[in-house]
Write an enzyme that holds these catalytic residues in place. Sequence first.
Site, PDB file in Angstrom:
ATOM      1  N   HIS A 173     -11.039  -2.457   1.830  1.00 17.90           N
ATOM      2  CA  HIS A 173     -11.143  -1.182   1.232  1.00 17.90           C
ATOM      3  C   HIS A 173     -12.135  -1.498  -0.055  1.00 17.90           C
ATOM      4  O   HIS A 173     -12.020  -0.609  -1.054  1.00 17.90           O
ATOM      5  CB  HIS A 173     -10.053  -0.429   1.288  1.00 17.90           C
ATOM      6  CG  HIS A 173     -10.118   1.040   0.913  1.00 17.90           C
ATOM      7  ND1 HIS A 173      -9.263   1.885   0.704  1.00 17.90           N
ATOM      8  CD2 HIS A 173     -11.132   1.774   1.307  1.00 17.90           C
ATOM      9  CE1 HIS A 173      -9.629   3.010   0.970  1.00 17.90           C
ATOM     10  NE2 HIS A 173     -10.795   3.039   1.084  1.00 17.90           N
TER      11      HIS A 173
ATOM     12  N   HIS B  31       1.392   2.512   4.083  1.00 17.03           N
ATOM     13  CA  HIS B  31       0.297   3.777   4.116  1.00 17.03           C
ATOM     14  C   HIS B  31       0.534   4.356   5.444  1.00 17.03           C
ATOM     15  O   HIS B  31       1.031   3.763   6.341  1.00 17.03           O
ATOM     16  CB  HIS B  31      -1.084   3.319   4.075  1.00 17.03           C
ATOM     17  CG  HIS B  31      -2.267   4.298   3.812  1.00 17.03           C
ATOM     18  ND1 HIS B  31      -2.581   5.212   4.639  1.00 17.03           N
ATOM     19  CD2 HIS B  31      -2.858   4.168   2.689  1.00 17.03           C
ATOM     20  CE1 HIS B  31      -3.563   5.844   4.119  1.00 17.03           C
ATOM     21  NE2 HIS B  31      -3.716   5.546   2.716  1.00 17.03           N
TER      22      HIS B  31
ATOM     23  N   LYS C 207       0.932   9.845  -5.858  1.00 12.98           N
ATOM     24  CA  LYS C 207      -0.232   9.178  -5.351  1.00 12.98           C
ATOM     25  C   LYS C 207      -1.690  10.174  -5.781  1.00 12.98           C
ATOM     26  O   LYS C 207      -1.307  11.219  -5.409  1.00 12.98           O
ATOM     27  CB  LYS C 207      -0.525   8.878  -4.067  1.00 12.98           C
ATOM     28  CG  LYS C 207      -1.551   8.261  -3.722  1.00 12.98           C
ATOM     29  CD  LYS C 207      -1.767   7.764  -2.135  1.00 12.98           C
ATOM     30  CE  LYS C 207      -3.127   7.385  -1.589  1.00 12.98           C
ATOM     31  NZ  LYS C 207      -3.129   6.912  -0.206  1.00 12.98           N
TER      32      LYS C 207
ATOM     33  N   LYS D 166      -5.981  -5.515   4.003  1.00 14.52           N
ATOM     34  CA  LYS D 166      -6.699  -4.435   3.913  1.00 14.52           C
ATOM     35  C   LYS D 166      -7.791  -4.650   2.739  1.00 14.52           C
ATOM     36  O   LYS D 166      -7.373  -4.868   1.618  1.00 14.52           O
ATOM     37  CB  LYS D 166      -5.919  -2.997   3.542  1.00 14.52           C
ATOM     38  CG  LYS D 166      -6.752  -2.046   3.186  1.00 14.52           C
ATOM     39  CD  LYS D 166      -5.552  -0.791   2.936  1.00 14.52           C
ATOM     40  CE  LYS D 166      -6.219   0.426   1.971  1.00 14.52           C
ATOM     41  NZ  LYS D 166      -5.387   1.482   1.884  1.00 14.52           N
TER      42      LYS D 166
ATOM     43  N   ASP E 213      -0.143  -0.660  -5.006  1.00 14.24           N
ATOM     44  CA  ASP E 213      -1.506  -0.638  -5.330  1.00 14.24           C
ATOM     45  C   ASP E 213      -1.748   0.944  -5.900  1.00 14.24           C
ATOM     46  O   ASP E 213      -2.524   1.281  -6.642  1.00 14.24           O
ATOM     47  CB  ASP E 213      -2.469  -0.576  -4.028  1.00 14.24           C
ATOM     48  CG  ASP E 213      -2.188   0.603  -3.008  1.00 14.24           C
ATOM     49  OD1 ASP E 213      -1.045   1.096  -3.123  1.00 14.24           O
ATOM     50  OD2 ASP E 213      -3.259   0.958  -2.355  1.00 14.24           O
ATOM     51  N   ASN E 214      -0.671   1.818  -5.642  1.00 13.69           N
ATOM     52  CA  ASN E 214      -0.535   3.129  -6.370  1.00 13.69           C
ATOM     53  C   ASN E 214       0.795   3.609  -6.073  1.00 13.69           C
ATOM     54  O   ASN E 214       1.631   3.200  -5.398  1.00 13.69           O
ATOM     55  CB  ASN E 214      -1.868   4.219  -5.926  1.00 13.69           C
ATOM     56  CG  ASN E 214      -2.220   4.149  -4.412  1.00 13.69           C
ATOM     57  OD1 ASN E 214      -2.793   3.350  -3.695  1.00 13.69           O
ATOM     58  ND2 ASN E 214      -0.950   4.522  -3.992  1.00 13.69           N
TER      59      ASN E 214
ATOM     60  N   ASP F 125       0.865  -1.228   0.072  1.00 15.75           N
ATOM     61  CA  ASP F 125       0.010   0.017   0.043  1.00 15.75           C
ATOM     62  C   ASP F 125       1.013   1.319   0.118  1.00 15.75           C
ATOM     63  O   ASP F 125       1.433   1.547   1.014  1.00 15.75           O
ATOM     64  CB  ASP F 125      -0.993   0.001   1.469  1.00 15.75           C
ATOM     65  CG  ASP F 125      -2.175   0.906   1.353  1.00 15.75           C
ATOM     66  OD1 ASP F 125      -1.974   1.613   0.344  1.00 15.75           O
ATOM     67  OD2 ASP F 125      -2.995   0.630   1.834  1.00 15.75           O
TER      68      ASP F 125
ATOM     69  N   CYS G 202      -6.339   3.817  -3.601  1.00 14.47           N
ATOM     70  CA  CYS G 202      -6.612   2.420  -3.125  1.00 14.47           C
ATOM     71  C   CYS G 202      -7.753   1.681  -3.661  1.00 14.47           C
ATOM     72  O   CYS G 202      -7.645   0.448  -4.443  1.00 14.47           O
ATOM     73  CB  CYS G 202      -6.872   2.741  -1.546  1.00 14.47           C
ATOM     74  SG  CYS G 202      -5.565   3.327  -0.860  1.00 14.47           S
TER      75      CYS G 202
END
Length: 562
Positions: free
Chosen positions: A146, A236, A312, A144, A294-295, A52, A90
Amino acid sequence: MAVYTLTGFSLVSLLSFGYMSWDWMKAGSSGEGEAAVAGAADKPHIIFILADDQGYHDIGYHRSEIRTPVLDSLAAQGVKLENYYIQPICTPSRSQLITGRYQIHTGLQHSIIRPRQPNCLPLGQVTLPQKLQEVGYSTHMVGKWHLGFYKKDCLPTRRGFDTFFGTLTGSTDYYTYDNCDGPGVCGFDLHDGENVAWEHTGKYSTQLYAQKVIKILASHSPKEPVFIYLAFQAVHTPLQSPKKYIYQYRSLGNVARRKYAAMVTCMDEAIGNITAALKKYGYYQNTVLIYSTDNGAQPFSGGSNWPLRGRKGTYWEGGIRGIGFVHSPLIRKKGRVSRSLVHITDWYPTLVSLAGGNLTVTPPLDGYNIWPTISRGKKSPRKEILHNIDPLHSLAKSGSLEEGLGIWNTGVQAAIRTGDWKLMTGDPGYSDWIPPQTLPSLPGIWWNLERQRAGSHRTVWLFNITADPYERVEVSAEHPAVVRRLLTRLAHYERTSIPVRYPADDPRANPELHGGAWMPWASEDEELDGTVRKKSKKRTCKICKLKSFFKKLNTRIMSNRI
């Protein structure tokens, strides 16, 4: 006739028949199900690890000062994906991973799913773990989610995972698992299955999640295929790490970078422990391990996407070009760097195909099976990526349909990659190049030299990403035919999109109303707009009931065997 014929069986015969092959009652069954079960031992174990907010620069083999010896070794022995794309935030990346579809085809094309929103991954979407369950996989998720949780049908355990341990919201404290969605709206968010896991308070999530994965491996049989989706909270915010990892980065003057680096190294060690468990318990030789971010990173929170542009939340390369690699003894050509175009939607068809599953779905997936590209170095079937079209994002003031040649309103935030070319319209997000934050001052003198001030009123950007991966030379004026072609592709995609799902916050979600924890709050019959579905009368179907009975029985017996 079939039902009456069954009454001639003894109960024992009936149960045995149901256990051995309940697929006989499936419409159009051609024996593929039995073949899949018979070949279960040959199906690869699949471990998908999602990090993340880890930046493109923040891994050892991208010449980072952050130490990641485990990830470096796994990637070096596998296939590094150096033309790999994810989404800028995310929820979009996670939804596309688990459905194989672009955001415009799930209604999640705007922002993320927030804790108080009565929203989740559309229930009509067949997920990756559900497809793997169809061919005999045990499916587990750790980390996670989300993807929404406003009602129980949205939970991971209702979307294809046999077990779930992790968080439902987008960000929590790494030790207390508290998450606030605005002032005074705070709650605990750590769940084991569909229950709140209060007893794990105080345990660092990166290490706790790795321990959970190892426990699954220890209790499962390597003779039966397993899919584990490990979605780390790391790295994160908030920036938290055990002290022993921070100490080794004491020479980094920037405190945020120091903590961030420690979190990455802790995650690297956790993945090393999981890899050791795969070998210890007999899984490794038949395992496909995939690592993905993820990003892009948030530079002001310690991360770095250098030398890429943006961060991001943007559609510049720094927001959407990800770290990715595949490690597996099953890869035929190992130790390679692949520059074939790959997108996060490709994992769905790739893994379902690898497992021997059925990909006949309507409408068709947006992803491609890239296993031949990964394993044998074949040319990627993907030629284009729709990064997104977000009609709810604020329109760029200077954009217009006229500027878009009557084809496309250039005020709309959108981005597309076709071959070498990348086109963006509207407001693609913050656009500076930001070197790693290693100096004590933030953002630092070096970063100020890279500030991009030109083009603030521009609403069309074109780059040759193959020749200019850092997006330093905008060439829309030099290639009007390319601009027209890509604007036409955006218009084509827009015609296939579905309405955006982005409801207002629901006050009933407040954790104070649920014992202090984030959990589902709406009834199962409630729609996104708060209305309640009318329950339709179900026609009685004796053969359907028998089918359901045998399916549940088969699942229970197989579970006991495992």
